[in-house]
Enzyme design. Sequence first.
Site, short mmCIF file in Angstrom:
data_model
loop_
_atom_site.label_atom_id
_atom_site.label_comp_id
_atom_site.label_asym_id
_atom_site.label_seq_id
_atom_site.Cartn_x
_atom_site.Cartn_y
_atom_site.Cartn_z
N GLU A 428 0.87 -1.14 -0.02
CA GLU A 428 0.00 -0.02 -0.07
C GLU A 428 0.79 1.38 0.10
OE1 GLU A 428 -1.51 0.79 3.86
OE2 GLU A 428 -2.40 2.52 3.07
N ASP A 505 -0.46 -1.08 6.45
CA ASP A 505 -0.42 -0.80 7.63
C ASP A 505 -1.02 -1.43 8.76
OD1 ASP A 505 1.79 1.08 7.03
OD2 ASP A 505 0.44 2.60 6.60
N ASP A 507 -2.94 -0.72 10.84
CA ASP A 507 -3.93 0.30 11.50
C ASP A 507 -5.19 -0.06 10.66
OD1 ASP A 507 -3.58 1.45 8.94
OD2 ASP A 507 -2.61 3.17 9.58
N ASP A 509 -6.90 1.63 8.60
CA ASP A 509 -7.05 1.89 6.91
C ASP A 509 -6.20 0.55 6.49
OD1 ASP A 509 -8.32 4.27 6.96
OD2 ASP A 509 -6.47 5.43 6.67
#
Length: 641
Positions: A428, A505, A507, A509
């Site tokens: 990403e 990541d 997290d 998102d």
Amino acid sequence: MASQETYTGQSIRVLEGLEAVRQRPGMYIGSTSRKGLNHLVFEIVDNSVDEHLAGYCDRICVTLEKDGSCTVSDNGRGVPVDMHEKGVPAARLVYTTLHAGGKFDNDVYKTSGGLHGVGSSVVNALSVWMDVKICRGGYIHHDHYVRGVPDIALVNGLLPTLGRTKETGTTVAFLPDPEIFEVTRFSATEVRSRLHETAYLNPGLTIVFRDERKDEPVEVTYHEPEGLVGYLREMNKSSEHLTEPILLEGREEGIEVQVALQYVNEFHENVLGYCNNIYNADGGTHITGFKTAFTQVMNGYARELGVLKEKDANFTGAEIRNGMTAVVSVKHPDPRFEGQTKTKLDNPDASRVVAKVVSEVAPRFFDRNIDTLQKVLASAEKAAKIRKAEEKVRTNLLTKQKFSFDTNGKLANCICKDPSKCEIFIVEGDSAGGSAKTARDRNTQAILPIRGKILNVEKASIDKVLANAEIKTMITAFGCGFSEGYGNDFDISKLRYDKIIIMADADVDGAHIGTLLLTLFYRYMPELIGEGHVYVAMPPLYKVVPQKGEGVYLYDDKALERYRREHKTQKFTLQRYKGLGEMDPQQLWETTLDPATRRLRRIEIGDARLSSDITEVLMGTEVPPRREFIYEHARDAELDV
Ligand code: 0RA
């Protein structure tokens, strides 16, 4: 102590039978992994469900006990206990003889005949102990076995009794043998989902599940008086409905047919087949019969209503089923299955009978529900339009694929062309992508950066999916095409990478992007997941560097807590990674790329039937870093990373 009859001919046969089961457990229960273990529960439960189908039992309790055993009880008639051949009570024969049946056959529709229903004796043979209590004829009759061998003495050729009772029913408890199974802890999730499914398929049945293994025991009751219609509601609970569930029922030639179907505003079909309560993963004749008849009925209506003009070709079956969720359940007195795995129904009469019922009953419904009919036809029309658009895209894509994929997009490919050694990281963001390109082992690791959020394929039509640049690049890079409702161009043998690793990541998102990618693979390239090629990289959250000694990466908050507890007196600096983009190439290599130190999660497809949410269907198992793994399994030469 074993009693005299241990030495009779019957007992010798029993011992030989049990030995065969213990020698090759996989032949009887599929595997000795967690799946095989859970299978033991279903094997016993299925016998009680048979008693329900025979019309004598409406309540089954399944308890996962603290000591690791499982207890299944029902309120049926109780297994017969009268004396049978050579002084052996009938019940003892049932629990010690392979394929006991015939004389004890429990009425018309047996769940047996498939992979399932191999019998209680198999469970007995694979258990450290099994305990049976039968309430019947005013008494509680008792039997007990150790690794399949009875260790209770008979009394005048009959089972001993434990007292009197007015009730009837059978209670079987067993403890799986750790000498046989790789794991011996039942999966509550899997057992519950199967019990819930059984409740949907048998609306008159109540199933109580208990899990006593936790400090706070769990008790759930499954009772689904709406049957298949309730099952559809559950499966479609998070989708936008185009129609209400429709139920088509009938009975012909001794075969009972139930079809429930509902349309949702999505672009895929989901048709499940059951025979005698057993899920048929590969469908079979009942599914074919349903599809053929339903397509015919709907094309008839389409012409009648002028949705199809004289010059138009018929809708294809897949177009008619665009957005359809359906459950086809048949009860068959003599089910036959095809192939090794026995997951495909083979009886030609099932096809004929389902088709007959559907072509008679469906018109009776749609004649009275024109609104619903129009919704279904509109969904088919939409699918037909999309197919035409998609055919164009497909041709474009196929011609493009002929070019070298190195020139396609921003893929940084690896040098090695042996797929078994190659990995592709889907990364990403451009900055993480850049670091990854620098950090990677360019011999075997390819990097494909993707920008931002990718398309949610659940909400988009196939032409949109295939027009999406990110998705096109991925399909081209993997090299094996894609499959969907209208055609299957997917060929896993052409896959260019052994591992497809999603790198996002740690997290919210990142998790979202991961889900979108997995959804794409699940819908359009399911074999990638099914064959274990898809992984998610698990980058660390922290790095701690003590004043003395080497730095360590920590992967979650629990690990940080533990580190703090264990290093109370030491001073250290704590670095928190907000995202992959913050790591320099060296760190990225150590934490996420290097096979010796990185952590991956391999994505697996779990039981899709009762999960409406794809994230529930996709599960993962952790693949530890290679170094630790080899250390742990140093003696186990067969194991491979
Ligand atoms: C054969 C005959 C009869 C009952 C059963 C089998 C039976 C088997 C199982 C397995 C689990 N629970 C069960 N409950 C019943 C009854 C014969 C009769 O009473 O006439």
